[in-house]
Write a protein that holds these residues in place. Structure first.
Motif, PDB file in Angstrom:
ATOM      1  N   VAL A 135       0.959  -1.105   0.172  1.00 15.62           N
ATOM      2  CA  VAL A 135       0.085  -0.062   0.213  1.00 15.62           C
ATOM      3  C   VAL A 135       0.898   1.413  -0.074  1.00 15.62           C
ATOM      4  O   VAL A 135       2.108   1.467   0.629  1.00 15.62           O
ATOM      5  CB  VAL A 135      -0.984  -0.067   1.297  1.00 15.62           C
ATOM      6  N   GLY A 136       0.768   2.161  -0.787  1.00 14.38           N
ATOM      7  CA  GLY A 136       1.637   3.421  -1.038  1.00 14.38           C
ATOM      8  C   GLY A 136       0.418   4.405  -1.237  1.00 14.38           C
ATOM      9  O   GLY A 136      -1.007   4.510  -1.073  1.00 14.38           O
ATOM     10  N   PRO A 137       1.139   5.799  -1.454  1.00 11.47           N
ATOM     11  CA  PRO A 137       0.333   6.995  -1.480  1.00 11.47           C
ATOM     12  C   PRO A 137      -0.724   6.959  -2.691  1.00 11.47           C
ATOM     13  O   PRO A 137      -1.848   7.726  -2.704  1.00 11.47           O
ATOM     14  CB  PRO A 137       1.228   7.964  -1.659  1.00 11.47           C
ATOM     15  N   LEU A 138      -0.405   6.255  -3.723  1.00 14.52           N
ATOM     16  CA  LEU A 138      -1.318   6.206  -4.918  1.00 14.52           C
ATOM     17  C   LEU A 138      -2.279   4.953  -4.872  1.00 14.52           C
ATOM     18  O   LEU A 138      -3.036   4.898  -5.918  1.00 14.52           O
ATOM     19  CB  LEU A 138      -0.367   6.126  -6.162  1.00 14.52           C
ATOM     20  N   THR A 139      -2.074   4.165  -3.911  1.00 12.92           N
ATOM     21  CA  THR A 139      -3.120   2.984  -3.812  1.00 12.92           C
ATOM     22  C   THR A 139      -4.490   3.511  -3.785  1.00 12.92           C
ATOM     23  O   THR A 139      -4.808   4.517  -2.788  1.00 12.92           O
ATOM     24  CB  THR A 139      -2.809   2.058  -2.695  1.00 12.92           C
ATOM     25  N   SER A 140      -5.663   3.028  -4.747  1.00 15.30           N
ATOM     26  CA  SER A 140      -6.861   3.305  -4.330  1.00 15.30           C
ATOM     27  C   SER A 140      -7.871   2.259  -4.044  1.00 15.30           C
ATOM     28  O   SER A 140      -9.223   2.381  -3.619  1.00 15.30           O
ATOM     29  CB  SER A 140      -7.397   4.265  -5.565  1.00 15.30           C
ATOM     30  N   ALA A 141      -7.377   0.940  -4.197  1.00  6.77           N
ATOM     31  CA  ALA A 141      -8.160  -0.068  -4.030  1.00  6.77           C
ATOM     32  C   ALA A 141      -7.449  -1.392  -3.990  1.00  6.77           C
ATOM     33  O   ALA A 141      -6.238  -1.189  -4.472  1.00  6.77           O
ATOM     34  CB  ALA A 141      -9.143  -0.210  -5.076  1.00  6.77           C
ATOM     35  N   ILE A 142      -7.880  -2.318  -3.536  1.00  4.08           N
ATOM     36  CA  ILE A 142      -7.234  -3.650  -3.450  1.00  4.08           C
ATOM     37  C   ILE A 142      -8.363  -4.531  -4.362  1.00  4.08           C
ATOM     38  O   ILE A 142      -9.285  -4.671  -3.990  1.00  4.08           O
ATOM     39  CB  ILE A 142      -7.126  -4.296  -2.009  1.00  4.08           C
ATOM     40  N   LEU A 143      -7.635  -5.390  -5.148  1.00  4.86           N
ATOM     41  CA  LEU A 143      -8.628  -6.398  -5.935  1.00  4.86           C
ATOM     42  C   LEU A 143      -7.877  -7.643  -5.602  1.00  4.86           C
ATOM     43  O   LEU A 143      -7.176  -8.061  -5.964  1.00  4.86           O
ATOM     44  CB  LEU A 143      -8.482  -5.968  -7.299  1.00  4.86           C
ATOM     45  N   GLY A 144      -9.004  -8.639  -4.807  1.00  9.54           N
ATOM     46  CA  GLY A 144      -8.653  -9.979  -4.732  1.00  9.54           C
ATOM     47  C   GLY A 144      -9.024 -10.637  -5.638  1.00  9.54           C
ATOM     48  O   GLY A 144      -9.964 -10.334  -6.263  1.00  9.54           O
ATOM     49  N   VAL A 145      -8.517 -11.831  -5.775  1.00 12.24           N
ATOM     50  CA  VAL A 145      -8.899 -12.970  -6.583  1.00 12.24           C
ATOM     51  C   VAL A 145      -9.080 -14.303  -6.129  1.00 12.24           C
ATOM     52  O   VAL A 145      -8.069 -14.641  -5.454  1.00 12.24           O
ATOM     53  CB  VAL A 145      -8.009 -13.209  -8.044  1.00 12.24           C
ATOM     54  N   HIS A 146     -10.520 -14.827  -6.394  1.00 16.86           N
ATOM     55  CA  HIS A 146     -10.431 -16.118  -5.853  1.00 16.86           C
ATOM     56  C   HIS A 146     -10.120 -17.231  -6.898  1.00 16.86           C
ATOM     57  O   HIS A 146     -10.907 -17.885  -7.647  1.00 16.86           O
ATOM     58  CB  HIS A 146     -11.796 -16.578  -5.653  1.00 16.86           C
ATOM     59  N   LEU A 147      -8.575 -17.494  -7.103  1.00 17.03           N
ATOM     60  CA  LEU A 147      -7.913 -18.287  -8.023  1.00 17.03           C
ATOM     61  C   LEU A 147      -8.520 -19.624  -8.214  1.00 17.03           C
ATOM     62  O   LEU A 147      -8.571 -20.413  -7.103  1.00 17.03           O
ATOM     63  CB  LEU A 147      -6.815 -17.765  -8.042  1.00 17.03           C
ATOM     64  N   TRP A 148      -8.925 -19.941  -9.441  1.00 20.82           N
ATOM     65  CA  TRP A 148      -9.326 -21.659  -9.490  1.00 20.82           C
ATOM     66  C   TRP A 148     -10.474 -21.898  -8.901  1.00 20.82           C
ATOM     67  O   TRP A 148     -10.905 -23.197  -8.361  1.00 20.82           O
ATOM     68  CB  TRP A 148      -8.351 -22.447  -9.425  1.00 20.82           C
ATOM     69  N   GLY A 149     -11.190 -20.787  -8.216  1.00 21.14           N
ATOM     70  CA  GLY A 149     -12.419 -21.258  -7.496  1.00 21.14           C
ATOM     71  C   GLY A 149     -12.039 -21.826  -5.942  1.00 21.14           C
ATOM     72  O   GLY A 149     -12.659 -22.002  -5.224  1.00 21.14           O
ATOM     73  N   ARG A 150     -10.591 -21.583  -5.617  1.00 23.92           N
ATOM     74  CA  ARG A 150     -10.217 -21.681  -4.216  1.00 23.92           C
ATOM     75  C   ARG A 150      -9.920 -20.357  -3.779  1.00 23.92           C
ATOM     76  O   ARG A 150      -9.257 -19.502  -4.249  1.00 23.92           O
ATOM     77  CB  ARG A 150      -8.800 -22.300  -4.289  1.00 23.92           C
ATOM     78  N   THR A 151     -10.593 -20.313  -2.673  1.00 22.42           N
ATOM     79  CA  THR A 151     -10.860 -18.673  -2.000  1.00 22.42           C
ATOM     80  C   THR A 151      -9.411 -18.223  -1.722  1.00 22.42           C
ATOM     81  O   THR A 151      -8.559 -18.885  -0.851  1.00 22.42           O
ATOM     82  CB  THR A 151     -11.834 -18.815  -0.761  1.00 22.42           C
TER      83      THR A 151
END
Ligand code: T4K
Length: 401
Positions: A135-151
């Motif tokens: 996380v830095g000064p330009l961060t505006s969001a976090i995008l998580g991925v539930h890869l391969w349907g494994r959370t």
């Protein structure tokens, strides 16, 4: 009959399968039901723009996701782009690199810079501790991925997001019907995006949906989806055409009717792979947590060359020779793709290790347990005779064409 290396198609043997067996073959649907719905839409003379079938699909996906709103879209990529606009993101979005290109490209397309973070070495999912560090000064969001349907570790990502006052949203393209701690995946973060591409367990020819408990966000998304018009209008982004057609909704509803059957079939296929690959050195089937709901739409194996004696790319080539059209999902990882790779100075060691080792194997209703037995026979053979296979392959490659 016991296979020998001479039986392998790349060395002149007969293909194990007469026709290609694809990862992502569409699941079978009740065609009568599909055509009933299509005919009904044609009789209705209402083919898009939040028609009754799309609205019904939204209600059913919201219920399945355990949230109040589902905004159906033409695909998941546009859904992610719309969500970035609706959240009014700027600057950088933190996300994993070990995912399909669409995750990163959706952010890039709307003028954001993906900041790639490494994954956990065992699960292959985004590492929340590394997210916090990124996380830095330009961060505006976090995008998580539930890869391969494994959370992924959504509760820990929620903590990072709330510590920094950032919105958290999820690419849940692979994760319809999945839970985490018994909660539907869509109950984490501000919103999640599902994909209904033909390769997905629920398929709408093409399709996507954004599911959220945030009514105001859903209103903005509905407007963005419809050229930025109507209630919820006023986004600085204007709007786009992200609507789900009635034909796509007819297919998606019919696919959803068969969801439980498809998941049961996938589960049985997964168990067949687990049995067939049991104790094959260097071939690890990525497990699903049996205490959670899973859709089992991806069967992922990790090939560790040092234990298997053969590398992933040669295994892939051999399988394709047998008409088993396995896919190296997700290789190369996003940070190794343009436009991200130029000038990059960082490394993501766990991401790169997964990207060099993983293979998605065919499953879905078009794939039977007998087919899986044959695929596993090939995998067992190439590992047990890895020296012979590798040296025959090297000799073949060295030979002039
Ligand atoms: N986020 C993530 C994490 C995703 O994985 C995806 C898409 C998205 C976002 C974006 O979702 P959408 O905008 O697509 O709704 C495929 C799919 O096209 C893509 O949707 C999917 N993920 C990705 C994992 O796989 P490719 O580049 O591998 O190739 P494709 O679609 O040509 O073929 C994939 C396999 O499916 C092949 O083995 C052939 C088979 N296939 C494909 C189609 C279209 C069939 O047997 N029948 C078919 O009708 O991307």
């Amino acid at each position: 009959m016991k296979l020998t290396t001479g039986d392998l198609a790349i060395f002149g043997g007969v293909h194990a399968f007469l026709r290609p067996l694809y990862v992502g073959s569409p699941n079978a649907v009740d065609r009568d039901r599909l055509f009933d719905r299509l005919n009904w839409a044609l009789d209705n003379q209402w083919l898009s723009n939040s028609g009754p079938l799309a609205v019904e699909f939204e209600a059913r996906t919201a219920e399945l996701a355990g949230v109040r709103n589902s905004v159906a879209t033409c695909n998941a990529t546009v859904a992610l782009q719309m969500l970035c606009h609706a959240l009014e993101l700027t600057g950088e979005v933190i996300m994993p690199s070990l995912t399909f290109a669409a995750t990163a490209h959706a952010a890039r397309w709307v003028g954001l810079d993906p900041v790639f973070v490494d994954v956990d070495p065992l699960s292959g999912q985004l590492d929340p501790a590394l997210v916090a560090e990124a996380v830095g000064p330009l961060t505006s969001a976090i995008l998580g991925v539930h890869l391969w349907g494994r959370t992924c570790r959504a509760p820990e990502l929620e903590k990072v997001a709330s510590d920094h006052g950032l919105p958290l949203f999820f690419d849940a393209a692979h994760a319809i019907g999945c839970t985490l701690g018994g909660q539907p995946v869509a109950s984490f973060g501000v919103a999640s995006v599902f994909s209904f591409h033909p390769t997905k367990v629920v398929a709408g020819f093409e399709g996507g949906a954004i599911v959220t408990d945030d009514d105001a966000l859903a209103g903005r998304l509905r407007s963005l989806r419809n050229f930025g018009l109507g209630p919820g209008a006023g986004s600085p982004a204007g709007g786009t055409n992200g609507k789900m057609s009635e034909a796509a909704a007819a297919m998606a509803l019919t696919s959803l009717d068969g969801f439980e059957r498809a998941v049961a079939h996938n589960r049985s296929n997964f168990d067949a792979y687990a049995a067939g690959l049991d104790r094959v050195p260097g071939v690890r089937l990525l497990p699903h947590d049996p205490s959670e709901s899973r859709n089992y739409q991806y069967v992922i194996v990790e090939i560790d060359e040092s234990a298997a004696g053969i590398d992933r790319d040669l295994v892939l080539r051999i399988l394709q020779g047998e008409n088993v059209m396995a896919k190296p999902y997700f290789s190369p990882a996003c940070h190794e793709l343009e436009p991200y790779r130029s000038g990059r100075t960082f490394r993501l060691p766990h991401t790169e290790r997964f990207a060099g080792r993983v293979l998605a194997l065919p499953t879905g209703t078009a794939v039977s347990r007998e087919s899986i037995r044959r695929i596993c026979d090939v995998l067992r053979l190439v590992v047990s005779r890895s020296d012979e296979v590798t040296s025959r392959w090297q000799q073949m490659k060295g030979r002039p064409a």
